[in-house]
Scaffold this active site. Structure first.
Site, mmCIF file in Angstrom:
data_model
loop_
_atom_site.group_PDB
_atom_site.id
_atom_site.type_symbol
_atom_site.label_atom_id
_atom_site.label_comp_id
_atom_site.label_asym_id
_atom_site.label_seq_id
_atom_site.Cartn_x
_atom_site.Cartn_y
_atom_site.Cartn_z
ATOM 1 N N LYS A 158 5.572 5.903 8.730
ATOM 2 C CA LYS A 158 4.785 6.344 7.580
ATOM 3 C C LYS A 158 3.936 7.562 7.838
ATOM 4 C CE LYS A 158 3.535 3.956 4.244
ATOM 5 N NZ LYS A 158 2.701 3.031 3.476
ATOM 6 N N HIS A 166 6.394 12.145 -19.942
ATOM 7 C CA HIS A 166 6.481 10.690 -19.712
ATOM 8 C C HIS A 166 6.968 10.370 -18.300
ATOM 9 C CE1 HIS A 166 6.401 10.317 -24.207
ATOM 10 N NE2 HIS A 166 7.129 11.428 -24.108
ATOM 11 N N GLU A 180 -4.834 11.025 -2.026
ATOM 12 C CA GLU A 180 -5.253 9.768 -2.670
ATOM 13 C C GLU A 180 -6.763 9.755 -2.884
ATOM 14 O OE1 GLU A 180 -2.693 7.834 0.545
ATOM 15 O OE2 GLU A 180 -3.051 6.186 -0.833
ATOM 16 N N SER A 234 0.397 5.053 9.823
ATOM 17 C CA SER A 234 0.098 3.636 9.610
ATOM 18 C C SER A 234 0.058 2.943 10.961
ATOM 19 C CB SER A 234 1.187 3.017 8.736
ATOM 20 O OG SER A 234 1.248 1.619 8.957
#
Ligand code: ARG
Length: 475
Positions: free
Chosen positions: A301, A174, A308, A295
């Protein structure tokens, strides 16, 4: 696709009436422009040219051997096919939507090169068995190229698992801290998944490896062909047993897409874990420059774009499986033009896997493991509560349900005091269960917890090392 279907009909491909030269005998006029464009598959099925020509060579040789085609015609055809293949490979070949597909392109060009003999190649053959043949051959090559890439990913996972057979991290259910595991054990879970993925592709290859050639349009042929010979020449295990099935079946493509969809789901799960682990909040791993981007606005970043995208591309693959299943659903025997829509989903999936599998291999090989962060996190969230309950069963003889309850009370107490389980004093513990002794503290540490899970397939470093050795010998 860089090439656009041509808007004009090609004058070479008709007989002056506008009708198609290869099948236009009973057609007086030409196809409308939109008909040509919806009908043409050349701008994607040109990828099958090698397979198409290999199939034609095998068919031609067989026709000669069976006395169906004169040796000199056979010779001219083979020579012409060599030239067609060379032109396509060199990029000098001209494509034209009026000639529909790769089969007609090759045959038409052959006609230009060798004249009338070209028209004898299609004896005892149809585009229906031809396309089924080409597609199987193409997919077989694709599966053969994919397997080493998957093996390479397994190998990198094994190498990293070997480095981190002792590295403790939280194991989750979970996405809540459940029990400590080792990072090596976690990576080995994916080695297992990928092993089954490879097995699925191998199974698919085994079932697809039957030759449809010689099924002709659907019913077989009256010519004395030798299907065993063409099957053998093209590396098939046997000719497909039923001519109708041979031209109508696309389950080999659906099976490939299904295996690819499952693989892509596996890759997306691992990709998602990389994304989570690389976040500042987890900080379990660091991804290097090779597979991340910055970024344009936030200088701090480092975005895990490759992970992804591997995660996202599963959507495309699942969609392609769905697309072909829906195309095939409810189609009556045998070939229908609907089946021309079988190729693009398969091509797209094959292309996708040539990106996602190596991207994952690269990321796993590159990532730096923040060992201390992982180990510190492994103790959070009362992850050794099961160890405590097991100790109460083993040492005090409590029934597991009672031990579970006692441990729950101790967790609640620790929560109230804002400490981990091993931050409770012995007196605190004894207030809940009088029999607890100092010895309990030994099982509350994450290293002891992990080391104790020596059951077959468990996370103890000794078991992980054994699993790695077993997997290496399987590979
Ligand atoms: N381009 C067709 C396809 O991909 C080839 C088979 C055409 N057969 C036919 N009878 N029109 O399916």
């Amino acid at each position: 696709m860089t090439d656009k279907p041509s808007d004009e009909t090609n004058d070479d491909s008709n007989n002056g009436t506008g009708a198609n030269a290869l099948w236009g005998g009973r057609f007086a006029g030409g196809a409308s422009d939109i008909m040509q464009r919806i009908n043409a598959s050349i701008f994607f099925d040109r990828r099958l040219y090698r397979q198409d020509i290999a199939g034609s060579r095998a068919h031609c040789n067989m026709l000669v051997a069976q006395g169906i085609l004169k040796a000199e015609d056979g010779h001219a055809i083979l020579k012409g096919l060599d030239q067609v293949e060379a032109e396509i490979t060199a990029g000098t070949f001209e494509y034209d939507a009026a000639k529909e597909d790769i089969h007609m392109h090759v045959e038409a060009r052959l006609g230009e090169l060798i004249g009338e003999a070209a028209g004898r190649l299609h004896t005892a053959r149809s585009r229906n068995d031809q396309v089924a043949l080409d597609f199987r051959l193409w997919l077989r090559d694709e599966i053969d190229a994919l397997d080493p890439a998957l093996k390479q990913l397994q190998t990198v996972l094994l190498d990293r698992a070997g480095e981190h057979a002792d590295t403790v991290m939280p194991g989750f259910t979970h996405l809540q801290a459940a029990q400590p595991v080792t990072f090596g054990h976690h990576l080995m879970a994916y080695v297992e998944m990928l092993g089954r993925d490879r097995g699925r592709f191998t199974d698919c290859r085994g079932r697809l490896n039957e030759s449809p050639l010689g099924a002709a349009a659907l019913a077989g042929t009256s010519f004395p062909i030798d299907r065993q010979a063409t099957a053998h020449a093209l590396g098939f295990d046997r000719p497909a047993a039923n001519s109708m099935d041979a031209v109508a079946a696309r389950d080999f493509a659906m099976e490939y897409l299904a295996a690819a969809a499952i693989l892509s789901v596996h890759l997306s799960r691992l990709a998602e874990e990389l994304v989570i682990w690389a976040s500042a909040q987890f900080n379990f791993i660091s991804l290097g420059d090779g597979f991340t981007t910055g970024s344009s606005i936030m200088p701090q970043k480092r975005n895990p774009d490759a992970a992804e995208l591997v995660r996202a591309k599963a959507g495309r693959v699942i969609g392609d499986l769905n697309a072909l299943m829906v195309v095939m659903k409810g189609l009556p025997m045998t070939y229908s033009k609907d089946m021309q829509e079988d190729k693009e989903p398969v091509f797209e999936v094959a292309d996708t896997l040539t990106l996602t599998v190596p991207a994952m291999t690269g990321m796993i090989g590159d990532l730096a493991v923040n060992v201390e962060v992982m180990e510190a996190a492994a103790g959070q969230g009362f992850a050794t509560a099961t160890d405590l309950a097991d100790w109460l069963v083993r040492e005090l003889g409590l029934p597991f349900r009672r031990a579970h309850h006692v441990t729950g009370s101790l967790v609640k107490l620790a929560e109230e005091k804002a400490v981990d389980l091993d931050g409770l004093s012995l007196a605190d513990m004894q207030a809940v269960e009088g029999g607890i002794t100092e010895a309990v503290f030994a099982v509350l540490g994450v290293r002891n917890s992990v080391a104790s899970r020596t059951s077959h397939g468990g996370t103890a470093p000794s078991q992980v090392r054994a699993a790695i050795a077993a997997a290496r010998s399987r590979l």
